[in-house]
Scaffold this motif. Structure first.
Motif, short mmCIF file in Angstrom:
data_model
loop_
_atom_site.label_atom_id
_atom_site.label_comp_id
_atom_site.label_asym_id
_atom_site.label_seq_id
_atom_site.Cartn_x
_atom_site.Cartn_y
_atom_site.Cartn_z
N MET A 1 14.66 98.42 30.69
CA MET A 1 13.54 99.65 30.82
C MET A 1 14.39 100.83 30.95
O MET A 1 14.05 101.93 30.67
CB MET A 1 13.05 99.39 32.35
CG MET A 1 11.83 98.11 32.18
SD MET A 1 10.54 98.18 31.00
CE MET A 1 10.12 99.55 31.23
N TRP A 2 15.68 100.72 31.37
CA TRP A 2 16.52 101.95 31.44
C TRP A 2 17.00 102.59 30.20
O TRP A 2 16.90 103.63 30.05
CB TRP A 2 17.84 101.55 32.39
CG TRP A 2 18.49 102.73 32.66
CD1 TRP A 2 19.87 103.24 32.04
CD2 TRP A 2 18.48 103.84 33.57
NE1 TRP A 2 20.32 104.23 32.63
CE2 TRP A 2 19.51 104.83 33.45
CE3 TRP A 2 17.18 104.37 34.14
CZ2 TRP A 2 19.47 106.12 34.01
CZ3 TRP A 2 17.24 105.49 35.00
CH2 TRP A 2 18.27 106.44 34.77
N GLU A 3 17.01 101.58 29.06
CA GLU A 3 17.27 101.98 27.73
C GLU A 3 16.22 102.91 27.39
O GLU A 3 16.53 103.60 26.65
CB GLU A 3 17.79 100.75 27.10
CG GLU A 3 19.08 100.16 27.27
CD GLU A 3 20.29 101.23 27.09
OE1 GLU A 3 20.49 102.07 26.08
OE2 GLU A 3 21.06 101.32 28.24
N SER B 1 21.40 104.16 42.46
CA SER B 1 22.60 104.85 43.04
C SER B 1 22.84 106.38 42.47
O SER B 1 23.31 107.14 43.12
CB SER B 1 23.99 104.08 43.18
OG SER B 1 24.10 103.75 42.05
N GLU B 2 22.53 106.49 41.18
CA GLU B 2 22.82 107.52 40.51
C GLU B 2 21.92 107.61 39.18
O GLU B 2 21.34 106.21 38.78
CB GLU B 2 24.22 107.72 39.84
CG GLU B 2 24.89 107.04 39.39
CD GLU B 2 25.02 107.09 37.99
OE1 GLU B 2 24.60 107.90 37.31
OE2 GLU B 2 25.78 106.08 37.22
N THR B 3 21.61 108.47 38.30
CA THR B 3 20.65 108.25 37.11
C THR B 3 21.50 108.64 35.97
O THR B 3 21.01 109.37 34.83
CB THR B 3 19.54 109.09 37.14
OG1 THR B 3 19.74 110.39 37.45
CG2 THR B 3 18.57 108.88 38.45
N GLY B 4 23.02 108.48 35.83
CA GLY B 4 23.44 108.71 34.53
C GLY B 4 23.56 107.42 33.78
O GLY B 4 22.90 106.55 34.03
N GLN C 1 7.10 102.50 39.81
CA GLN C 1 8.07 102.77 38.64
C GLN C 1 8.08 101.50 37.78
O GLN C 1 8.28 100.51 38.52
CB GLN C 1 9.30 103.47 39.41
CG GLN C 1 9.95 104.38 38.48
CD GLN C 1 10.42 104.00 37.04
OE1 GLN C 1 10.80 102.68 36.89
NE2 GLN C 1 10.46 105.03 36.25
N HIS C 2 8.18 101.67 36.52
CA HIS C 2 8.32 100.21 35.86
C HIS C 2 9.55 99.51 36.00
O HIS C 2 9.74 98.35 35.75
CB HIS C 2 8.27 100.64 34.20
CG HIS C 2 7.19 99.65 33.40
ND1 HIS C 2 7.34 98.34 33.94
CD2 HIS C 2 6.60 99.72 32.69
CE1 HIS C 2 6.51 97.52 33.30
NE2 HIS C 2 6.19 98.61 32.19
N LEU C 3 10.62 100.03 36.55
CA LEU C 3 11.73 99.50 37.00
C LEU C 3 11.53 98.27 38.03
O LEU C 3 12.36 97.10 37.81
CB LEU C 3 12.73 100.48 37.43
CG LEU C 3 13.54 100.98 36.56
CD1 LEU C 3 14.34 102.33 37.21
CD2 LEU C 3 14.54 100.43 35.66
N ARG D 1 20.33 95.92 25.43
CA ARG D 1 21.49 96.97 25.16
C ARG D 1 22.29 96.02 24.30
O ARG D 1 22.94 96.92 23.23
CB ARG D 1 21.95 97.07 26.67
CG ARG D 1 23.22 97.91 26.49
CD ARG D 1 23.11 99.27 26.29
NE ARG D 1 23.51 99.72 24.76
CZ ARG D 1 23.27 100.94 24.58
NH1 ARG D 1 23.17 101.78 25.14
NH2 ARG D 1 23.70 101.15 23.29
N ARG D 2 22.58 94.98 24.27
CA ARG D 2 23.46 94.09 23.41
C ARG D 2 22.97 94.34 21.98
O ARG D 2 23.71 94.30 21.02
CB ARG D 2 23.75 92.83 24.01
CG ARG D 2 24.52 92.84 25.07
CD ARG D 2 24.74 91.45 25.76
NE ARG D 2 25.38 91.22 26.93
CZ ARG D 2 25.69 90.20 27.48
NH1 ARG D 2 25.26 89.09 27.10
NH2 ARG D 2 26.60 90.30 28.79
#
Length: 474
Positions: free
Chosen positions: A26-28, A79-82, A152-154, A345-346
Motif C-alpha cells: 500500500m505504501w508503494e 514513525s515517519e512518512t519518508g 486508512q487502507h494501511l 516492492r521487489r
C-alpha cells in the motif's frame, strides 16, 4: 533471511518496526500517487451500514474501542512518512464516536448521509499522529441510524472489514447489556503473522524472482482501446469513478460456471476480461493487473489487518481456443502467480520500475487492464440480532461521476487507470465501479464499455465450446 522482520517484529530503538509486506504494498501505491508527500494521499477505506432498531450509542462506542484494543493493527501509526517509513503500535488509543442528526425527511436524510459518507472518504489521515480510523453515527430516528467507519487502507483490507464487523457485533452484544466485552483472544498478532510472511518471502525469493523475470519478459505494451479523445498528452486532466451493474442473473451465471469448471468466479471473470480486450484490440497476449489476498496463514483469518498484494496475470491464447480452454489457461496463470507471490516492492525493482524519483514507466504500463473483486471476508454471526447491520451502498445506476485531479489523485488505482479504465467488482459480482481518465474517455463510452464486458461474459458463458473468434458480437 532478513532478520529485521522476524522474531518479535520490534526492531527499532524507538520501538518502531518495518512495514508488513502488505503495508509496504500500500505504501508503494501512496508513493506513486504523491512522491513528494506520500503521507498526504488519501487511500481511505470508508464503510457505511444502516442500523435499524434500538441503538445505544455509548454501548456502541465502548464496543468499537474494545475491538480496537483487541486488534493491534487498528492502533498503528507511522514513525515517519519518508522513503523508510516504519510503523508503531500504540498500547492504547481511544476512537470517539461522533453523533450527527439527520433531517426527518427520508430523502433529505439519505442525501445528507451520502454527502457525509463522501466527505469522510475525501478526508485524509495524519499517518504519524493517528488514529488511522474514525467513526460517525448518523441518527435519523430513535430506531434508524447510519454507522460510518473510515479506515486508512494501511490498516485493513476487504476481508478485514468482515472480521471487524464480526467482532464489533459480538462486542456490542455484551456492552449493550452492561457486560464487559468477552471477545476471544487472537491466536497471533498482526505483527507476528506479518513477520512469518516476510520469512516465507525471503525463503522462496530466488524461485519467485526467476518466475516473474520469465513471465513478464517482453510483456506487451499498453493497449489502446477505443476512446473519445487522443492519447497524445496524458498529463493533467482528471480521473473519475463511475458505477456499473451486471445484474444478479449474470452474477449467478458466472458463479455457476465457475463451480462447474472447478475454479473461482474471479478466474472466469478474468478470462472474459481477456476476451473483451481481444475483441477491442485483437491482442492475444494480455497482462491483467489485480490485487489478491495474502491470508494463507490460518492465524490471519481472524485479523482485521491489511493482507493484500498486487499481482500481474499474463495469459497468451489463440483465437481458435474456445472459452472453456481460455478459462483453463487463465486458471493455470492464476495458480502459478499465487504460488510465486512476491512482495510488490521487489517486483517493481525486478522490472526496473523504481518509483523513488521520476518513475519514468508507471506500473500501469506493465498490464493492459486492471480487474479486481473486493470483499469476501467473514460474515457476522450470533450477535447480529443485537446490532443488525445492513449495507448502505449507493445503487450503481445512481452513483454520480466523481472527479479527482490527475496530478494529485487520491485513488490508489490511478496509476493503472492512466490509459485504460479499471474494473472493481463487489463481492457479489453483480455490481462495481470503474475508474477512468476523463482526458481520453467520456462517461457514455465508459457505460458502453461496461455493457460490452457484461455482454461478452454472457455470450461466452452461454457458448463455452465455441471458438472465441466465432463468438457472435452483439
Amino acid at each position: 533471511m532478513n532478520t529485521d522482520r522476524v522474531g518479535t517484529y520490534r526492531t527499532g530503538t524507538d520501538d518502531s518496526a518495518p512495514l508488513a509486506l502488505s503495508q509496504e504494498h500500500m505504501w508503494e501505491s501512496m508513493r506513486f500517487l504523491n512522491p513528494a508527500h506520500p503521507g498526504a494521499t488519501f487511500l481511505t477505506m470508508p464503510a457505511a451500514n444502516t442500523i435499524r432498531g434500538e441503538l445505544r450509542p455509548a454501548a456502541l462506542e465502548a464496543a468499537l474501542n474494545a475491538v480496537v484494543s483487541r486488534h493491534e493493527e487498528l492502533r498503528i501509526t507511522l514513525s515517519e512518512t519518508g522513503a523508510g517509513a516504519r510503523q508503531r503500535v500504540a498500547e492504547h488509543i481511544r476512537v470517539p464516536l461522533a453523533v450527527d442528526e439527520l433531517p426527518e425527511d427520508p430523502d433529505q436524510a439519505r442525501a445528507r448521509a451520502h454527502l457525509l459518507h463522501a466527505a469522510e472518504d475525501d478526508r485524509p489521515f495524519d499517518l504519524v499522529r493517528g488514529p488511522l480510523l474514525r467513526a460517525r453515527l448518523l441518527r435519523h430516528s430513535a430506531r434508524e441510524h447510519v454507522l460510518l467507519i473510515t479506515f486508512q487502507h494501511l490498516l485493513v483490507d476487504g476481508w478485514g472489514l468482515g472480521s471487524f464487523y464480526q467482532a464489533l457485533e459480538a462486542a456490542y452484544g455484551d456492552t449493550v447489556t452492561g457486560r464487559a466485552p468477552s471477545l476471544p483472544p487472537l491466536r497471533a498478532s498482526y505483527r507476528e503473522v506479518a513477520a512469518r510472511q516476510w520469512a516465507r518471502a525471503d525463503f522462496g525469493r530466488a524461485a519467485c524472482e526467476a518466475y516473474w523475470r520469465e513471465q513478464l519478459d517482453g510483456a506487451p505494451p499498453p493497449l489502446e482501446i477505443p476512446c473519445d479523445r487522443p492519447r497524445t498528452a496524458l498529463s493533467g486532466g482528471e480521473y473519475a469513478v463511475r458505477g456499473f451493474a451486471f445484474g444478479q442473473a449474470t452474477a449467478d451465471l458466472l458463479t455457476s460456471a465457475a463451480w462447474r469448471w472447478r475454479t473461482s468466479p474471479f478466474t472466469v471473470l478474468t478470462a472474459a476480461f481477456n476476451l473483451l480486450l481481444h475483441r477491442l484490440t485483437g491482442t492475444t497476449d494480455v497482462c491483467v493487473g489485480s490485487v489478491r489476498t495474502t491470508r494463507s496463514d490460518p492465524d490471519a483469518a481472524a485479523l482485521v489487518g491489511q493482507f493484500t498484494n498486487t499481482v500481474f496475470l499474463r495469459t497468451r491464447f489463440s483465437p481458435a481456443d474456445d472459452f472453456a480452454a481460455l478459462v483453463g489457461r487463465v486458471s493455470r496463470t492464476v495458480r502459478e502467480a499465487y504460488d510465486h507471490d512476491i512482495p510488490y516492492r521487489r517486483l517493481l525493482d525486478l522490472l526496473g520500475l523504481d518509483r523513488s524519483g521520476g518513475h519514468p514507466r508507471p506500473p500501469g504500463d506493465v498490464c493492459q487492464g486492471w480487474l479486481q473483486v473486493n470483499g469476501g471476508g467473514p460474515a457476522p454471526e450470533a450477535a447480529s440480532a443485537a446490532l443488525p447491520l445492513d449495507g448502505f451502498d449507493t445503487p450503481p445506476d445512481s452513483l454520480p461521476t466523481r472527479l479527482y485531479p490527475a496530478g494529485d489523485d487520491p485513488r490508489r488505482l490511478a496509476s493503472f487507470a492512466r490509459e485504460n479504465p479499471t474494473f472493481e467488482f463487489d463481492a457479489d459480482y453483480a455490481t462495481g465501479v470503474m475508474q477512468y481518465n476523463t482526458q481520453i474517455f467520456g462517461k457514455e463510452t465508459i457505460d458502453h464499455l461496461a455493457d460490452q464486458f457484461r455482454r461478452t461474459l454472457t455470450m461466452a458463458l452461454n457458448n463455452p465450446g465455441q471458438p472465441i473468434s466465432k463468438l457472435k458480437r452483439s
